[in-house]
Design an enzyme around this catalytic site. Sequence first.
Site, short mmCIF file in Angstrom:
data_model
loop_
_atom_site.label_atom_id
_atom_site.label_comp_id
_atom_site.label_asym_id
_atom_site.label_seq_id
_atom_site.Cartn_x
_atom_site.Cartn_y
_atom_site.Cartn_z
N GLY A 1 0.77 -1.24 0.00
CA GLY A 1 0.00 0.00 0.00
C GLY A 1 0.80 1.28 0.00
N SER A 2 2.04 1.22 -0.53
CA SER A 2 2.83 2.46 -0.51
C SER A 2 2.26 3.51 -1.48
CB SER A 2 4.31 2.19 -0.79
OG SER A 2 4.51 1.85 -2.14
N ASN A 3 1.67 3.06 -2.57
CA ASN A 3 1.05 4.05 -3.48
C ASN A 3 -0.18 4.68 -2.84
OD1 ASN A 3 2.26 4.43 -6.30
ND2 ASN A 3 2.50 2.22 -5.92
N LYS A 61 -5.71 -9.04 -8.55
CA LYS A 61 -6.80 -9.78 -9.20
C LYS A 61 -7.26 -9.01 -10.43
CE LYS A 61 -7.64 -13.23 -6.37
NZ LYS A 61 -6.23 -13.52 -6.24
N HIS A 79 1.57 0.95 -13.32
CA HIS A 79 2.44 -0.17 -13.68
C HIS A 79 3.89 0.29 -13.61
CE1 HIS A 79 3.40 -4.01 -15.49
NE2 HIS A 79 4.27 -3.37 -16.24
N ASP A 127 -2.92 -4.58 -18.32
CA ASP A 127 -1.96 -3.55 -18.72
C ASP A 127 -2.12 -3.08 -20.17
OD1 ASP A 127 -0.79 -3.83 -16.18
OD2 ASP A 127 0.57 -5.39 -16.89
N GLU A 154 6.76 6.42 -8.86
CA GLU A 154 5.33 6.05 -8.79
C GLU A 154 4.60 6.95 -7.79
OE1 GLU A 154 4.20 1.91 -8.40
OE2 GLU A 154 6.19 1.28 -9.02
#
Length: 215
Positions: A14-16, A93, A111, A152, A181
């Site tokens: 969960g760093s983003n 998922k 991505h 993607d 990111e």
Amino acid sequence: MCLLRVAAFASGRGSNLKAILAAIDRKELACKVVLVVSDLENSGALNLARERNIPALHINHKQFDTNDAYERALLQALSDAGTELIALAGYLKKISLKVIQAYRPRIVNIHPALLPAFGGKGMYGMNVHRAVVDYGCKISGVTVHLVDEEYDSGPPVLQRSVPVKEGDRPEDLARRVLEQEHIVYPQALQLFAEKRVEVKGRRVVIKPAGEETEK
Ligand code: GRF
């Protein structure tokens, strides 16, 4: 000010999500994270949501008798939260077709490479960076893109390059890409918040600031 209501989907640390919340706290991102969804009960992302009192939903198809019931429950939760945009941040998922149909083109993913290179099934986490280093690439990067039915494959919203340095191990590259990111994802979401994202066929066109139209 009207904040864009975002549901974040994440399977991992969960760093983003953390970077998105930090950008909101700094008032650099006019969004509100209204729901965090995870297929894994103890993912870092879900724990972060719980710490911050953001509605946290642990949901996966195994909890339901049919895929249809799973999709209905997920769509209901998204709708109850007043979701306007879905941001995938390390969600492993595949997004179900009904969710894509309900929210397209307002589903984005991040991505850790420059798509269409090093994307697709199996290209996640360190697999991506290992493939980039093994190929001998000099440049990698970050892509924020719209989500469609395939992994993607939707058009990029924002991309940023990151150099691959001499002697880089995949872990070194991963660290450098992840730093970017955390900058690029909030910037991309802010473009949606400012209503500057327009989809023209295969392309995402970013309108200059001040030319927003109501959508
Ligand atoms: C990131 O590298 C992102 O690009 C990819 O999954 C990873 C998630 O990391 N889609 P985190 O959970 O946000 O730390």
